[in-house]
Design an enzyme around this catalytic site. Structure first.
Site, PDB file in Angstrom:
ATOM      1  N   CYS A   2       0.926  -1.537  -0.081  1.00 16.21           N
ATOM      2  CA  CYS A   2       0.133   0.019   0.039  1.00 16.21           C
ATOM      3  C   CYS A   2       0.931   1.119   0.212  1.00 16.21           C
ATOM      4  O   CYS A   2       2.181   1.239   0.143  1.00 16.21           O
ATOM      5  CB  CYS A   2      -0.821  -0.067   1.115  1.00 16.21           C
ATOM      6  SG  CYS A   2      -1.951  -1.560   1.232  1.00 16.21           S
ATOM      7  N   ARG A  50      -4.747   1.242  -0.961  1.00 18.04           N
ATOM      8  CA  ARG A  50      -4.789  -0.045  -0.823  1.00 18.04           C
ATOM      9  C   ARG A  50      -4.397  -0.833  -2.073  1.00 18.04           C
ATOM     10  O   ARG A  50      -5.271  -0.920  -3.018  1.00 18.04           O
ATOM     11  CB  ARG A  50      -6.040  -0.675  -0.069  1.00 18.04           C
ATOM     12  CG  ARG A  50      -5.869  -2.154   0.303  1.00 18.04           C
ATOM     13  CD  ARG A  50      -7.057  -2.721   1.175  1.00 18.04           C
ATOM     14  NE  ARG A  50      -6.735  -4.117   1.509  1.00 18.04           N
ATOM     15  CZ  ARG A  50      -7.437  -5.184   1.752  1.00 18.04           C
ATOM     16  NH1 ARG A  50      -8.807  -4.708   1.485  1.00 18.04           N
ATOM     17  NH2 ARG A  50      -7.113  -6.198   2.343  1.00 18.04           N
ATOM     18  N   SER A  52      -4.948  -4.767  -2.535  1.00 16.56           N
ATOM     19  CA  SER A  52      -5.429  -6.035  -1.957  1.00 16.56           C
ATOM     20  C   SER A  52      -4.728  -7.058  -2.249  1.00 16.56           C
ATOM     21  O   SER A  52      -4.612  -7.623  -3.189  1.00 16.56           O
ATOM     22  CB  SER A  52      -6.845  -6.037  -2.090  1.00 16.56           C
ATOM     23  OG  SER A  52      -7.774  -5.110  -1.871  1.00 16.56           O
ATOM     24  N   ASN A  75       1.819  -0.400   5.545  1.00 16.46           N
ATOM     25  CA  ASN A  75       2.070  -0.806   4.227  1.00 16.46           C
ATOM     26  C   ASN A  75       3.137  -1.867   4.514  1.00 16.46           C
ATOM     27  O   ASN A  75       4.033  -1.811   5.062  1.00 16.46           O
ATOM     28  CB  ASN A  75       2.799   0.574   3.530  1.00 16.46           C
ATOM     29  CG  ASN A  75       3.524  -0.089   2.101  1.00 16.46           C
ATOM     30  OD1 ASN A  75       3.278  -0.908   1.530  1.00 16.46           O
ATOM     31  ND2 ASN A  75       4.977   0.617   2.007  1.00 16.46           N
ATOM     32  N   ASP A 100      -3.443  -9.087   8.363  1.00 15.80           N
ATOM     33  CA  ASP A 100      -2.238  -8.651   9.299  1.00 15.80           C
ATOM     34  C   ASP A 100      -2.540  -7.234   9.813  1.00 15.80           C
ATOM     35  O   ASP A 100      -1.860  -7.181  10.849  1.00 15.80           O
ATOM     36  CB  ASP A 100      -1.266  -9.021   8.586  1.00 15.80           C
ATOM     37  CG  ASP A 100      -0.861  -8.399   7.368  1.00 15.80           C
ATOM     38  OD1 ASP A 100      -1.865  -7.554   6.871  1.00 15.80           O
ATOM     39  OD2 ASP A 100       0.086  -8.359   6.540  1.00 15.80           O
ATOM     40  N   SER A 363      11.299 -12.411  -5.329  1.00 18.42           N
ATOM     41  CA  SER A 363      12.307 -11.906  -5.982  1.00 18.42           C
ATOM     42  C   SER A 363      13.775 -12.489  -5.396  1.00 18.42           C
ATOM     43  O   SER A 363      13.291 -13.364  -4.249  1.00 18.42           O
ATOM     44  CB  SER A 363      12.494 -10.718  -6.001  1.00 18.42           C
ATOM     45  OG  SER A 363      13.194 -10.007  -4.864  1.00 18.42           O
TER      46      SER A 363
END
Length: 631
Positions: A2, A50, A52, A75, A100, A363
Site C-alpha cells: 500500500c 490499498r 489488496s 504498508n 495482518d 524475487s
C-alpha cells in the site's frame, strides 16, 4: 502492499487540511489502486491507499484497534501474522478481520514497541495512540518498505511512503541538499541517511520513531541490527540442511496470498533457488518472468528458460533494447530522487511483465549481501588477507607508489587491473571497500564539480559515512564488515529502493524471501570459508542447493542484471549522452564544470574511456531536477 501518508500538527487542537492529506495520499495511487481511506481527529490525520493481497474484501484502512484507542495506516506484509493471531487470541484478543493489519494493532496494544521484534515481514506503518496523543512510526529490519518524513515550517510533522506523497503538500521545502548531490555521484543513489531535499528525511531501516504534539519528532530508535560477531561451526551437511530448512520456510511463508503470485527469474543462483523452492511447495505450475538484452554477452534468457523448463513454470520473457530509452522519464518519475542504477530499466520491464500475470512476485534479492555473492566480496576477502599480513605503514609505503606508477586499465578484466589492487592495498579495508563500491571516486567527482560546489560541500566526502559504519560494525573480519555495510547501506539505498519503486509503479507487490531475517542471521554466523572460498562466493548457499539446481546454474560466472549502456552510448544513444553533458537544466544549477562534462561525453563516445555510468547519472539527475522544479 500500500501507500501511506499522514500529518501531525504541532498544536494538538489545530485542524487537519483534509484536501492536502488527500492529495498526498492520491499522489501514490499506483501503490494502492484497489481502495482508499482517510481518518482525522484534532491535530492528526492518517491516509491510506490499498493494494489488496490478503483478506481482499476486508481490512480497510486506516483501521481502529478493537478498543478504539489506536488507529493505524500500514504498508507491507507480516508473514507470520497467523501465528501471532493465534498467540494474541489465546491472550484474549478478538479479531474482526482475516488480515495482518489488525494483528499489528493487537500486538502493539499487548507488547508496545517490542511488538516489532515479533514481526517477520516487510513493513512501514504509523500508529496514532489517542490516549497519549502520540504517533508511532516503524520500518522493517532491512528497509524493504520506505518511509519519508518532514517537519514543516509551522511544526507540522508529515510522512509518506514516497517523496511524491510529501511533495503533494505545498508546505514541503523543495531546496536541494548539495551533500545529496555528492552522495549521488559517489553511489549512484541518495543513501538512506540523506534525502535529495534538505528538509526531508528517511526513517532508517530497523528503526522506529515517536512523535508528539508540540515536541517535534524524537530521534529514530534502532530496534534491529544484524551481527556478524558470533560464529557457528557445523559439518557441511548440517550447514546445508539448516540453510535448506530456512529457505523452504522463508519461501513458503511468502507464498501466502489471496491473489495470483509469480516470481522473477533471471537464471542466476538466487532467483533460480526461489523458483525451485516455490515449485516444490506449489500445487500448480508457478508463473515466472524474465528480461533479456539485445547484447548477447549480457543476455541470460537461455539460463532462465532452462530453470523454467526444469520446474515446469508458465514462463514469460521480454527483451530490452535501446528503443526502450524513451521510458527514461517514466523511470525517473518512479524514484522522485535521482537514481542511476541502470538495472532499474530492466527491473521496471520485468515488473510490468509480471503484473500482466500476477499481483505478487517473489524475487531473489538479498542473498548476495547475506551470503557474500558479489565479486567485490571475493576481491575484498583476498585483499584483506594481504592487509592482515602487512602493517598499514608498510602497505602504504609499498603499494602507494606502485598504484601511482601503474597505468589505469578500466578496460581490462579485474585481475589485470593492478592499479586498482595496489590502491586498495594501500588503504584500510574500510576505505578500500568504500572505493570499490563507488560509481565515481573522489578525484572524478572533483573533476566535474564547480569551485562553488566544492565550497558548498565544505570538505564532506560521501565515503565517510560508509567507512564509519564499517568501523563500528559488530563483526569479526574484513569480509564481515563489508557485508554489514551492504546490508545496512547498499541494500536499502539501492537494491530495495529499485525493486520497491519499479514494482509499486505498476501495482505489483514484490517479496524478498532471501531477506528473511532468520536466514540472514544464520548466514552472518557462517565461517568465512562457507561464504567465500578462493574465487567462489556464496559457497554455503550453492552447496545447499546442489541436487536441486544444475551445477551449470550454481557455478557459472555471476553476470549481474545490467544494461549494455556503454555500448548504447557509443551507438544508438550517443546524442543522448552529448545532450546530458550539455544540459542547461544541469549547468544552470552551478554544480558542474561545463567543459569537464563535455570531455566526459566525448571521451566515452570516442571509446577512449568508459564513462557510461557517469553519463547515465547525468541523464537521471537532469530528469530528476526537472521533475522537482516542475512539481
Amino acid at each position: 502492499m500500500c501507500g501511506i501518508a499522514g500529518l501531525l500538527t504541532h498544536d494538538p487542537g489545530a485542524p487537519i487540511d483534509l484536501s492536502v492529506l488527500t492529495r498526498m495520499r492520491d499522489a501514490m495511487h499506483h501503490r494502492g489502486p484497489d481502495g482508499a481511506g482517510i481518518w482525522s481527529d484534532d491535530g492528526v490525520g492518517l491516509a491510506h491507499r490499498r493494494l489488496s493481497i490478503i483478506d481482499v474484501e476486508g481490512s480497510p484502512q486506516p483501521m481502529h484497534s478493537a478498543d478504539g484507542r489506536a488507529v493505524i495506516t500500514f504498508n507491507g506484509e507480516i508473514y507470520n501474522y497467523r501465528e501471532l493471531r493465534g498467540e494474541l487470541a489465546a491472550l484474549g484478543y478478538r479479531f474482526r478481520t482475516q488480515g495482518d493489519t489488525e494483528v499489528i494493532l493487537a500486538a502493539w496494544r499487548q507488547w508496545g514497541t517490542d511488538c516489532l521484534q515479533r514481526f517477520n515481514g516487510m513493513f512501514a506503518f504509523a500508529i496514532y495512540d489517542r490516549a497519549t496523543r502520540s504517533l508511532f512510526l516503524a520500518r522493517d529490519r532491512f528497509g524493504v518498505k520506505p518511509l519519508f518524513t518532514a517537519t514543516l515550517r509551522d511544526g507540522t510533522f508529515a510522512f509518506a511512503s514516497e517523496l511524491k506523497g510529501l511533495l503533494a503538500n505545498p508546505a514541503v521545502d523543495r531546496k536541494i541538499d548539495p551533500l545529496a548531490i555528492e552522495d549521488y555521484f559517489a553511489w549512484g543513489y541518495v543513501p538512506d541517511h540523506r534525502s535529495i531535499l534538505a528538509g526531508v528525511e528517511k526513517l532508517p531501516a530497523g528503526h522506529y520513531r515517536i512523535v508528539e504534539h508540540g515536541k517535534g519528532p524524537s530521534s529514530p530508535v534502532g530496534w534491529y541490527d544484524v551481527s556478524f560477531d558470533q560464529q557457528h561451526r557445523m559439518p557441511e551437511a548440517d550447514e546445508g540442511e539448516a540453510i535448506r530448512a530456512l529457505l523452504n520456510d522463508a519461501v513458503g511463508s511468502r507464498m501466502v496470498s489471496d491473489v495470483p503470485i509469480g516470481a522473477f527469474l533471471s537464471g542466476g543462483v538466487d532467483s533460480s533457488t526461489v523458483v525451485a523452492l516455490m515449485a516444490k511447495q506449489a500445487d500448480r505450475p508457478i508463473t515466472t518472468c524474465s528480461i533479456g538484452f539485445d547484447v548477447a554477452e549480457l543476455d541470460e534468457t537461455e539460463h532462465a528458460r532452462l530453470i523454467a523448463g526444469k520446474f515446469g513454470t508458465r514462463h514469460h520473457e521480454r527483451i530490452v533494447d535501446p528503443g526502450m530509452f524513451d521510458r527514461i522519464d517514466a523511470i525517473a518519475a518512479m524514484f522522485d530522487e535521482p537514481f542511476a542504477d541502470a538495472s532499474a530499466l530492466p527491473t521496471a520491464e520485468v515488473c510490468a511483465l509480471a503484473r500482466q500475470h500476477a499481483t505478487v512476485a517473489l524475487s531473489g534479492d538479498g542473498a548476495d549481501e547475506a551470503f557474500a555473492g558479489y565479486r567485490r566480496h571475493v576481491f575484498h576477502a583476498a585483499e584483506q588477507g594481504a592487509r592482515d599480513l602487512l602493517p598499514a605503514p608498510v602497505r602504504r609505503a609499498l603499494f602507494g607508489p606502485l598504484a601511482a606508477l601503474y597505468p589505469k586499465a578500466d578496460w581490462a578484466p579485474r585481475p589485470l587491473r593492478a592499479k586498482s589492487t595496489f590502491q586498495a592495498l594501500a588503504m584500510s579495508g574500510e576505505e578500500a571497500y568504500a572505493h570499490a563500491l563507488c560509481v565515481m571516486p573522489p578525484t572524478a567527482r572533483d573533476a566535474i564539480f564547480s569551485s562553488r560546489m566544492t565550497r558548498d560541500l565544505g570538505g564532506y566526502r560521501a565515503e565517510q559515512p560508509l567507512i564509519d559504519l564499517m568501523r563500528s560494525a559488530p563483526a569479526r573480519r574484513g569480509l564481515d564488515r563489508a557485508q554489514y555495510a551492504d546490508l545496512k547501506f547498499w541494500l536499502p539505498g539501492d537494491i530495495l529502493t529499485k525493486v520497491d519503486r519499479t514494482s509499486m509503479a505498476v501495482s505489483l507487490e514484490a517479496r524478498e524471501p532471501l531477506l528473511d531475517h532468520r536466514l540472514v542471521e544464520f548466514a552472518a554466523g557462517l565461517p568465512q570459508a562457507s561464504r567465500v572460498r578462493g574465487t567462489e562466493g556464496k559457497v554455503a548457499l550453492k552447496r545447499s542447493m546442489e541436487g536441486l539446481l544444475p551445477n551449470d546454474i550454481l557455478y557459472r560466472r555471476k553476470q549481474g542484471f545490467v544494461l549494455p549502456i556503454a555500448h548504447w552510448f557509443r551507438t544508438d544513444l550517443s546524442e543522448a549522452a552529448r545532450a546530458a553533458a550539455r544540459s542547461e537544466t544541469l549547468l544552470d544549477t552551478g554544480w558542474f564544470d561545463p567543459k569537464a562534462l563535455s570531455r566526459l561525453a566525448e571521451d566515452h563516445i570516442a571509446g577512449r574511456r568508459d564513462y557510461a555510468r557517469e553519463l547515465w547519472q547525468l541523464l537521471m539527475l537532469e530528469r530528476n531536477v526537472s521533475l522537482l522544479s516542475n512539481n
